[in-house]
Design a protein around this motif. Structure first.
Motif, PDB file in Angstrom:
ATOM      1  N   GLN A  60       0.838  -1.198   0.000  1.00 45.89           N
ATOM      2  CA  GLN A  60       0.000   0.000   0.000  1.00 45.89           C
ATOM      3  C   GLN A  60       0.873   1.248   0.000  1.00 45.89           C
ATOM      4  O   GLN A  60       1.813   1.364   0.790  1.00 45.89           O
ATOM      5  CB  GLN A  60      -0.913   0.031   1.230  1.00 45.89           C
ATOM      6  CG  GLN A  60      -2.072  -0.917   1.154  1.00 45.89           C
ATOM      7  CD  GLN A  60      -3.049  -0.537   0.057  1.00 45.89           C
ATOM      8  OE1 GLN A  60      -3.340   0.616  -0.178  1.00 45.89           O
ATOM      9  NE2 GLN A  60      -3.553  -1.538  -0.625  1.00 45.89           N
ATOM     10  N   PRO A  61       0.580   2.200  -0.891  1.00 48.70           N
ATOM     11  CA  PRO A  61       1.371   3.435  -0.935  1.00 48.70           C
ATOM     12  C   PRO A  61       1.275   4.219   0.377  1.00 48.70           C
ATOM     13  O   PRO A  61       0.222   4.268   1.005  1.00 48.70           O
ATOM     14  CB  PRO A  61       0.738   4.233  -2.072  1.00 48.70           C
ATOM     15  CG  PRO A  61      -0.016   3.236  -2.881  1.00 48.70           C
ATOM     16  CD  PRO A  61      -0.440   2.164  -1.932  1.00 48.70           C
ATOM     17  N   VAL A  62       2.394   4.820   0.761  1.00 52.41           N
ATOM     18  CA  VAL A  62       2.455   5.657   1.955  1.00 52.41           C
ATOM     19  C   VAL A  62       2.596   7.099   1.482  1.00 52.41           C
ATOM     20  O   VAL A  62       3.473   7.404   0.665  1.00 52.41           O
ATOM     21  CB  VAL A  62       3.650   5.257   2.846  1.00 52.41           C
ATOM     22  CG1 VAL A  62       3.760   6.174   4.047  1.00 52.41           C
ATOM     23  CG2 VAL A  62       3.536   3.802   3.267  1.00 52.41           C
ATOM     24  N   GLU A  63       1.746   7.969   1.987  1.00 59.62           N
ATOM     25  CA  GLU A  63       1.745   9.362   1.559  1.00 59.62           C
ATOM     26  C   GLU A  63       3.115   9.993   1.772  1.00 59.62           C
ATOM     27  O   GLU A  63       3.728   9.853   2.832  1.00 59.62           O
ATOM     28  CB  GLU A  63       0.690  10.131   2.340  1.00 59.62           C
ATOM     29  CG  GLU A  63       0.439  11.513   1.791  1.00 59.62           C
ATOM     30  CD  GLU A  63      -0.741  12.185   2.445  1.00 59.62           C
ATOM     31  OE1 GLU A  63      -0.646  13.397   2.691  1.00 59.62           O
ATOM     32  OE2 GLU A  63      -1.734  11.498   2.712  1.00 59.62           O
ATOM     33  N   ARG A  99       5.879   9.180   0.207  1.00 59.52           N
ATOM     34  CA  ARG A  99       6.963   8.278  -0.185  1.00 59.52           C
ATOM     35  C   ARG A  99       6.812   7.901  -1.651  1.00 59.52           C
ATOM     36  O   ARG A  99       5.709   7.924  -2.195  1.00 59.52           O
ATOM     37  CB  ARG A  99       6.945   7.024   0.679  1.00 59.52           C
ATOM     38  CG  ARG A  99       7.312   7.360   2.130  1.00 59.52           C
ATOM     39  CD  ARG A  99       7.460   6.171   3.008  1.00 59.52           C
ATOM     40  NE  ARG A  99       8.412   5.212   2.448  1.00 59.52           N
ATOM     41  CZ  ARG A  99       8.521   3.971   2.880  1.00 59.52           C
ATOM     42  NH1 ARG A  99       7.756   3.541   3.873  1.00 59.52           N
ATOM     43  NH2 ARG A  99       9.389   3.149   2.340  1.00 59.52           N
ATOM     44  N   VAL A 104       6.270   5.928  -5.127  1.00 58.72           N
ATOM     45  CA  VAL A 104       5.396   4.826  -5.520  1.00 58.72           C
ATOM     46  C   VAL A 104       5.829   4.291  -6.874  1.00 58.72           C
ATOM     47  O   VAL A 104       6.455   4.991  -7.658  1.00 58.72           O
ATOM     48  CB  VAL A 104       3.908   5.260  -5.599  1.00 58.72           C
ATOM     49  CG1 VAL A 104       3.392   5.708  -4.254  1.00 58.72           C
ATOM     50  CG2 VAL A 104       3.697   6.334  -6.643  1.00 58.72           C
ATOM     51  N   THR A 139       6.994  10.349  -7.132  1.00 60.56           N
ATOM     52  CA  THR A 139       6.657  10.792  -5.783  1.00 60.56           C
ATOM     53  C   THR A 139       5.855  12.079  -5.858  1.00 60.56           C
ATOM     54  O   THR A 139       5.914  12.790  -6.859  1.00 60.56           O
ATOM     55  CB  THR A 139       7.925  10.995  -4.936  1.00 60.56           C
ATOM     56  OG1 THR A 139       7.544  11.228  -3.584  1.00 60.56           O
ATOM     57  CG2 THR A 139       8.761  12.148  -5.425  1.00 60.56           C
ATOM     58  N   THR A 170      -2.068  14.898  -1.296  1.00 63.73           N
ATOM     59  CA  THR A 170      -2.867  13.842  -0.682  1.00 63.73           C
ATOM     60  C   THR A 170      -3.527  13.017  -1.776  1.00 63.73           C
ATOM     61  O   THR A 170      -3.814  13.517  -2.872  1.00 63.73           O
ATOM     62  CB  THR A 170      -3.954  14.434   0.237  1.00 63.73           C
ATOM     63  OG1 THR A 170      -4.735  15.354  -0.515  1.00 63.73           O
ATOM     64  CG2 THR A 170      -3.330  15.129   1.421  1.00 63.73           C
ATOM     65  N   ASP A 221       3.813   0.813  -3.067  1.00 61.54           N
ATOM     66  CA  ASP A 221       4.919   1.492  -2.407  1.00 61.54           C
ATOM     67  C   ASP A 221       6.214   1.084  -3.105  1.00 61.54           C
ATOM     68  O   ASP A 221       6.456  -0.097  -3.352  1.00 61.54           O
ATOM     69  CB  ASP A 221       4.952   1.108  -0.931  1.00 61.54           C
ATOM     70  CG  ASP A 221       6.004   1.873  -0.185  1.00 61.54           C
ATOM     71  OD1 ASP A 221       7.068   1.292   0.078  1.00 61.54           O
ATOM     72  OD2 ASP A 221       5.758   3.055   0.128  1.00 61.54           O
ATOM     73  N   SER A 271       9.292   1.026  -2.095  1.00 60.07           N
ATOM     74  CA  SER A 271      10.284   0.252  -1.343  1.00 60.07           C
ATOM     75  C   SER A 271      10.097  -1.243  -1.530  1.00 60.07           C
ATOM     76  O   SER A 271      11.053  -2.003  -1.498  1.00 60.07           O
ATOM     77  CB  SER A 271      10.220   0.604   0.142  1.00 60.07           C
ATOM     78  OG  SER A 271       8.955   0.280   0.673  1.00 60.07           O
TER      79      SER A 271
END
Length: 106
Positions: free
Chosen positions: A24-27, A29, A31, A68, A72, A88, A90
């Protein structure tokens, strides 16, 4: 026999669900976005810019990009711009070959 069939169906589905949950993407960070086959670099870049992001890297052989943004719901905007899957970076960058947007090898 039913138990074996159940395991053969449910096992891969559970693995896929865990992968999507872990990715899941983290705001804020980076993608990785997967676009439809045949999407060229210009289309991927246009979708990223239209979503409010910045290109970090592009795949040399697949319609995959790393980007990136500080906005939001960046992943939602990428989906609206045509991305098929957003994960994500990473986790996902381990699976794809990418090069930086300037063209140098990564």
């Amino acid at each position: 026999m039913r138990e074996l069939l159940f395991g053969l169906i449910i096992g891969p589905l559970m693995a896929l669900a865990l992968l999507l949950l872990a990715g899941q993407p983290v705001e804020g960070r980076p993608v990785v976005a997967l676009f439809p086959p045949g999407s060229g670099e210009s289309r991927m870049i246009a979708a990223i810019v239209a979503s409010g992001g910045a290109v970090l890297a592009l795949s040399s052989s697949r319609p995959v990009s790393v980007s990136t943004a500080e906005t939001t719901d960046y992943a939602g905007r990428l989906y609206a711009a045509g991305a098929w899957l957003v994960l994500d970076a990473s986790l996902a960058k381990l699976c794809v070959d990418v090069r930086t947007a300037s063209g140098s090898s990564r």
